[in-house]
Design a protein around this motif. Structure first.
Motif, PDB file in Angstrom:
ATOM      1  N   ALA A   1      42.318  48.874  34.397  1.00 17.71           N
ATOM      2  CA  ALA A   1      41.522  49.894  34.491  1.00 17.71           C
ATOM      3  C   ALA A   1      40.923  50.241  35.842  1.00 17.71           C
ATOM      4  O   ALA A   1      40.389  51.062  36.341  1.00 17.71           O
ATOM      5  CB  ALA A   1      40.237  49.743  33.644  1.00 17.71           C
ATOM      6  N   ARG A   2      41.243  49.351  36.944  1.00 14.32           N
ATOM      7  CA  ARG A   2      40.636  49.613  38.236  1.00 14.32           C
ATOM      8  C   ARG A   2      41.270  50.637  38.876  1.00 14.32           C
ATOM      9  O   ARG A   2      42.551  50.666  38.854  1.00 14.32           O
ATOM     10  CB  ARG A   2      40.928  48.283  38.829  1.00 14.32           C
ATOM     11  CG  ARG A   2      40.185  48.306  40.457  1.00 14.32           C
ATOM     12  CD  ARG A   2      40.307  46.798  41.150  1.00 14.32           C
ATOM     13  NE  ARG A   2      39.484  46.573  42.191  1.00 14.32           N
ATOM     14  CZ  ARG A   2      39.795  46.995  43.290  1.00 14.32           C
ATOM     15  NH1 ARG A   2      40.934  47.663  43.725  1.00 14.32           N
ATOM     16  NH2 ARG A   2      39.029  47.027  44.508  1.00 14.32           N
ATOM     17  N   PRO A   3      40.561  51.631  39.657  1.00  8.41           N
ATOM     18  CA  PRO A   3      41.154  52.520  40.280  1.00  8.41           C
ATOM     19  C   PRO A   3      41.945  52.010  41.466  1.00  8.41           C
ATOM     20  O   PRO A   3      41.665  50.833  41.944  1.00  8.41           O
ATOM     21  CB  PRO A   3      39.916  53.130  40.952  1.00  8.41           C
ATOM     22  CG  PRO A   3      38.775  53.182  40.046  1.00  8.41           C
ATOM     23  CD  PRO A   3      39.182  51.584  39.720  1.00  8.41           C
ATOM     24  N   GLY A   4      43.268  52.584  41.402  1.00  7.63           N
ATOM     25  CA  GLY A   4      44.179  51.946  42.424  1.00  7.63           C
ATOM     26  C   GLY A   4      45.141  51.036  42.041  1.00  7.63           C
ATOM     27  O   GLY A   4      46.247  50.921  42.595  1.00  7.63           O
ATOM     28  N   ASN A   5      45.013  50.543  40.741  1.00 10.28           N
ATOM     29  CA  ASN A   5      45.943  49.775  40.008  1.00 10.28           C
ATOM     30  C   ASN A   5      47.195  50.767  39.623  1.00 10.28           C
ATOM     31  O   ASN A   5      46.737  51.923  39.089  1.00 10.28           O
ATOM     32  CB  ASN A   5      45.672  49.151  38.625  1.00 10.28           C
ATOM     33  CG  ASN A   5      46.574  48.356  38.380  1.00 10.28           C
ATOM     34  OD1 ASN A   5      47.794  48.471  37.886  1.00 10.28           O
ATOM     35  ND2 ASN A   5      46.093  46.988  38.352  1.00 10.28           N
TER      36      ASN A   5
ATOM     37  N   ARG B   1      40.160  35.159  31.344  1.00  7.99           N
ATOM     38  CA  ARG B   1      38.836  35.096  32.201  1.00  7.99           C
ATOM     39  C   ARG B   1      38.902  36.139  33.261  1.00  7.99           C
ATOM     40  O   ARG B   1      40.097  36.133  34.132  1.00  7.99           O
ATOM     41  CB  ARG B   1      38.537  33.836  32.992  1.00  7.99           C
ATOM     42  CG  ARG B   1      37.490  33.696  33.874  1.00  7.99           C
ATOM     43  CD  ARG B   1      37.184  32.364  34.305  1.00  7.99           C
ATOM     44  NE  ARG B   1      38.017  31.810  34.923  1.00  7.99           N
ATOM     45  CZ  ARG B   1      38.163  31.823  36.506  1.00  7.99           C
ATOM     46  NH1 ARG B   1      37.292  32.631  37.125  1.00  7.99           N
ATOM     47  NH2 ARG B   1      39.058  31.455  37.252  1.00  7.99           N
ATOM     48  N   PRO B   2      37.944  37.076  33.320  1.00  7.32           N
ATOM     49  CA  PRO B   2      38.035  38.159  34.350  1.00  7.32           C
ATOM     50  C   PRO B   2      37.578  37.731  35.537  1.00  7.32           C
ATOM     51  O   PRO B   2      36.959  36.796  35.717  1.00  7.32           O
ATOM     52  CB  PRO B   2      36.623  39.264  33.834  1.00  7.32           C
ATOM     53  CG  PRO B   2      36.558  38.591  32.330  1.00  7.32           C
ATOM     54  CD  PRO B   2      36.884  37.338  32.276  1.00  7.32           C
ATOM     55  N   THR B   3      38.307  38.155  36.721  1.00  2.23           N
ATOM     56  CA  THR B   3      37.866  37.800  38.012  1.00  2.23           C
ATOM     57  C   THR B   3      38.330  39.132  38.935  1.00  2.23           C
ATOM     58  O   THR B   3      39.081  40.052  38.482  1.00  2.23           O
ATOM     59  CB  THR B   3      38.964  36.765  38.439  1.00  2.23           C
ATOM     60  OG1 THR B   3      40.228  37.180  38.488  1.00  2.23           O
ATOM     61  CG2 THR B   3      38.858  35.406  37.580  1.00  2.23           C
ATOM     62  N   ALA B   4      37.835  38.919  40.006  1.00  2.29           N
ATOM     63  CA  ALA B   4      38.021  40.191  40.964  1.00  2.29           C
ATOM     64  C   ALA B   4      39.398  40.213  41.588  1.00  2.29           C
ATOM     65  O   ALA B   4      39.741  41.292  41.859  1.00  2.29           O
ATOM     66  CB  ALA B   4      36.895  39.782  42.396  1.00  2.29           C
ATOM     67  N   ARG B   5      39.987  39.103  41.655  1.00  2.00           N
ATOM     68  CA  ARG B   5      41.321  38.932  41.973  1.00  2.00           C
ATOM     69  C   ARG B   5      41.982  37.896  41.434  1.00  2.00           C
ATOM     70  O   ARG B   5      41.471  36.779  41.029  1.00  2.00           O
ATOM     71  CB  ARG B   5      41.218  38.437  43.510  1.00  2.00           C
ATOM     72  CG  ARG B   5      40.832  39.484  44.555  1.00  2.00           C
ATOM     73  CD  ARG B   5      40.711  38.947  46.012  1.00  2.00           C
ATOM     74  NE  ARG B   5      42.117  38.383  46.473  1.00  2.00           N
ATOM     75  CZ  ARG B   5      42.502  38.851  47.243  1.00  2.00           C
ATOM     76  NH1 ARG B   5      42.392  40.095  47.991  1.00  2.00           N
ATOM     77  NH2 ARG B   5      43.945  38.354  47.761  1.00  2.00           N
TER      78      ARG B   5
END
Length: 167
Positions: A31-35, A72-76
């Motif tokens: 869902a992240r813009p740019g993916n 687990r969600p992470t920023a990267r």
């Protein structure tokens, strides 16, 4: 997003690495813009039009499912540790044994190498199978993976689609 009762047989189970923060907040994969997953999926011929993350439910009718290696969600993705990825590989084996997709497509070659203890694996079809499920490793579609431009990424998705159609 896995198939439910009444859905067609699972042709491909796409497996991301883990939810990013935007995906965790929205409940939508990639869902992240740019993916570039959604443009590559369409560019590779899996969907009749480009879907948005909030339209992921439309994939079920196409015999496509979505899951992640690690919950687990992470920023990267590189914030995950080896144990989390290996546990994800075991979970994928169990999931494929239960759902029996024709293909498992792991989106992220480095994560695939770790999860399945295949340090020399390359992009494309893998020698390993899970029961009757064949495995394909794809490049990570994250915008951070800039050395894979969208046309090349879509070409890899198209190679997978051709293999799916031939099987």
């Amino acid at each position: 997003m896995l198939p439910g009762p009444g859905d067609p047989p699972l042709r491909v189970l796409f497996c991301g690495i883990n939810p990013g923060l935007v995906s965790a907040a929205t409940g939508h994969h990639f869902a992240r813009p740019g993916n570039r997953f959604w443009p590559a999926l369409h560019g590779g011929g899996f969907t009749p039009h480009q879907l948005r993350p909030d339209q992921q439910g439309e994939l079920r009718a196409l015999g496509i499912g979505l899951t992640n290696l690690a919950p687990r969600p992470t920023a990267r993705a590189d914030q995950l540790d080896t144990d989390e990825l290996r546990a994800g590989g075991e979970r994928l084996r169990e999931l494929c044994s239960r759902l029996r997709p024709r293909w498992l497509a792991v989106v992220g070659i480095t994560a695939y190498r770790t999860a399945f203890a295949e340090p020399r694996a390359a992009i494309g079809e893998q020698a390993r199978e899970i029961g009757e499920t064949r495995i394909w490793a794809l490049p990570n579609p994250s915008g951070l993976n800039a050395h894979w431009p969208l046309p090349a990424l879509a070409d890899e998705f198209a190679r997978l689609r051709a293999a799916v159609e031939a099987s």
